[in-house]
Design an enzyme around this catalytic site. Structure first.
Site, PDB file in Angstrom:
ATOM      1  N   CYS A 176      33.695 -12.280 -38.996  1.00 22.93           N
ATOM      2  CA  CYS A 176      34.552 -11.520 -38.078  1.00 22.93           C
ATOM      3  C   CYS A 176      35.052 -12.395 -36.940  1.00 22.93           C
ATOM      4  CB  CYS A 176      33.794 -10.308 -37.541  1.00 22.93           C
ATOM      5  SG  CYS A 176      33.531  -9.000 -38.765  1.00 22.93           S
ATOM      6  N   GLY A 194      28.499   5.055 -27.946  1.00 26.11           N
ATOM      7  CA  GLY A 194      27.616   3.948 -28.286  1.00 26.11           C
ATOM      8  C   GLY A 194      26.211   4.148 -27.745  1.00 26.11           C
ATOM      9  N   ILE A 244      27.121  10.685 -32.871  1.00 26.44           N
ATOM     10  CA  ILE A 244      26.417  11.259 -34.021  1.00 26.44           C
ATOM     11  C   ILE A 244      25.317  10.324 -34.520  1.00 26.44           C
ATOM     12  CG2 ILE A 244      28.302  12.741 -34.789  1.00 26.44           C
ATOM     13  CD1 ILE A 244      29.052  10.600 -36.826  1.00 26.44           C
TER      14      ILE A 244
END
Length: 382
Positions: A340, A163, A184
Site C-alpha cells: 500500500c 475507529g 460496528i
C-alpha cells in the site's frame, strides 16, 4: 525456471528475478512464476505469504510495478475480470454483510493495532507537515479535521465510523464538543469507550444506515472505503438528513484514480473483505444535489509515510505476537503495509478530505484551510 512472460513484464518495470537491487524478487520456489501467471495479484501476494519469494524493499517493488503500466497489461485477463463479477452483480456491502469487515479485520485484537498505530491509535492517514514523528503527524491530522469543521464548544459532532475513538476523544477534550460516535467493531468500540470515559462522548454499536438525530458537524474518517458503490448515495443521504442546515460535513477517505467495482483481489481476500475504493466521480455523483463541495484536499503522499511508520512499529513489536499469529501472518501484514505504501508513492491511490455543506441553504463557505494551533508558529497548508 520462471515464466518468460512474467520475466519480461518485470523487466519492463526495472525488476529482475534474483537481481541485486533491493526491489528485485528473490525466488525460493520454482512454482512462483506459474502461480503468479495463473492467479495474478492474488498469486503474487499469497506466494509471498507462503515464503516462495522475498524482496528487501516491497514498497519500492510495488512503486516500480505500478508506475510501469504492468497492471494495465493484465487487466484484460479473463481471470482478472471474473473476480469483479460478484461486485458487479451483488451489493457486497449490504446491511446483512456489514459486520464481516469488523469480524475479519478490526476485531483481530486491540493489542495488535495498538502496537503499531502509535499513541493516538489512528488507523488512517497522518499529516506529516513540519514533522517526521508519527504521533505528532496524527495530532496534526486530528486538529486539521476539527479546524476544517470549525468545531466550537457546545456543538454536537457525529463521528461515523469512529475507529478506536481518537477523533471523538480529541474533539471532546480539545474543543469542548459533545460527540456521538457509531461503529460496528466490538474491539474498536471497547477501546473508544475506555479512552473517552469521563468525556461527553457516546459510542453506539450501530450501522450508519440506522443513525438518527440532528448534528452540528459530521465527520467520517476511514470508513467510506467499506460502504460500497451501491451504497454511496445512501451514505450521503444519511449524512444530509443528520446534518443541521448550517453544519459542515468532512469525509476522509482513500480513493482511486479511476472508477472500479472492487479492491485488489489479495487485499479483498486477506485484509479488507468487501472493501472498495471510491473514485472522485462516484463521490461527486453521490453528493450531487445534497451537498456543496467546499474543498477537496488530497493528502495521499502523507499516507506513504504513515504506512512506512506503521510497518517499522509493527516489525519492532512483532516478537510479542509471533507465537500467537505465526510467520505467515507476519508476511501477510508486511505485504499489506508495504504494498500500500508503494501504491500511494506511485500515486495510484489517494487520501482525500472532502469538506461539504448542505446544498440549497446558502451557508457562507467555511474556512476550509485555516491555520491550526499546536506549534510555536501556526502551520498553513496548500
Amino acid at each position: 525456471m520462471v515464466d518468460r512472460t512474467l520475466v519480461s513484464l518485470l523487466n519492463e518495470a526495472g525488476v529482475e528475478i534474483n537481481g541485486d537491487n533491493p526491489w528485485d524478487i528473490r525466488v525460493h520456489d520454482e512454482r512462483f512464476g506459474s502461480r503468479v501467471m495463473r492467479e495474478l495479484n492474488l498469486g503474487l501476494g499469497e506466494s509471498y505469504m507462503d515464503g516462495w519469494w522475498d524482496c528487501e524493499r516491497l514498497d519500492e517493488l510495488f512503486h516500480r510495478l505500478l508506475t510501469s503500466g504492468i497492471e494495465k497489461k493484465i487487466r484484460g485477463s479473463p481471470r482478472y475480470l471474473l473476480r469483479l463479477l460478484p461486485a458487479v452483480l451483488f451489493n457486497l456491502q449490504s446491511r446483512a454483510r456489514s459486520r464481516l469487515i469488523a469480524k475479519r479485520h478490526y476485531d483481530l485484537g486491540n493489542d495488535l493495532f495498538l502496537s503499531f498505530l502509535g499513541a493516538t491509535v489512528q488507523y488512517s492517514c497522518a499529516y506529516f507537515e513540519g514533522t517526521d514523528d508519527l504521533d505528532e503527524a496524527q495530532r496534526n491530522k486530528l486538529r486539521m479535521i476539527c479546524e476544517k469543521l470549525g468545531l466550537c464548544a457546545g456543538e454536537h459532532l457525529l463521528d461515523i465510523g469512529c475507529g478506536f475513538g481518537g477523533l471523538a476523544r480529541f474533539a471532546a477534550a480539545e474543543y469542548g464538543c459533545e460527540v456521538t460516535a457509531v461503529n460496528i467493531s466490538r474491539e474498536q468500540m471497547r477501546h473508544a469507550r475506555d479512552i473517552c470515559a469521563g468525556l461527553p462522548v457516546r459510542v453506539l454499536d450501530q450501522d450508519y444506515r440506522a443513525i438518527e438525530g440532528r448534528f452540528d458537524k459530521i465527520a467520517s474518517v476511514g470508513m467510506f472505503e467499506h460502504v460500497g458503490r451501491r451504497n454511496y448515495r445512501t451514505f450521503m443521504r444519511v449524512a444530509h438528513r443528520c446534518l443541521s442546515p448550517g453544519g459542515v460535513f468532512l469525509l476522509h477517505t482513500i480513493g482511486g484514480n479511476v472508477t472500479c467495482f472492487n479492491c485488489d483481489p489479495w487485499i479483498a481476500k486477506h485484509i479488507f473483505p468487501v472493501g472498495m475504493l471510491p473514485s472522485a466521480a462516484l463521490v461527486g455523483k453521490a453528493a450531487e444535489g445534497l451537498f456543496v463541495i467546499e474543498d477537496w484536499h488530497n493528502i495521499g503522499p502523507h499516507y506513504d509515510k504513515t504506512l512506512m511508520a506503521w510497518n517499522r512499529n509493527f516489525q519492532a513489536a512483532w516478537p510479542g505476537f509471533a507465537e500467537r499469529y505465526g510467520e505467515r501472518f507476519r508476511r501477510m501484514w508486511e505485504y499489506y503495509l508495504l504494498s500500500c505504501a508503494g501504491a500511494f508513492r506511485a500515486r495510484r491511490i489517494q487520501a482525500w478530505q472532502v469538506v461539504m455543506t448542505k446544498d440549497g441553504v446558502g451557508r457562507p463557505q467555511p474556512a476550509c484551510r485555516p491555520a491550526f494551533a499546536g506549534r510555536d508558529e501556526p502551520v498553513r497548508w496548500n
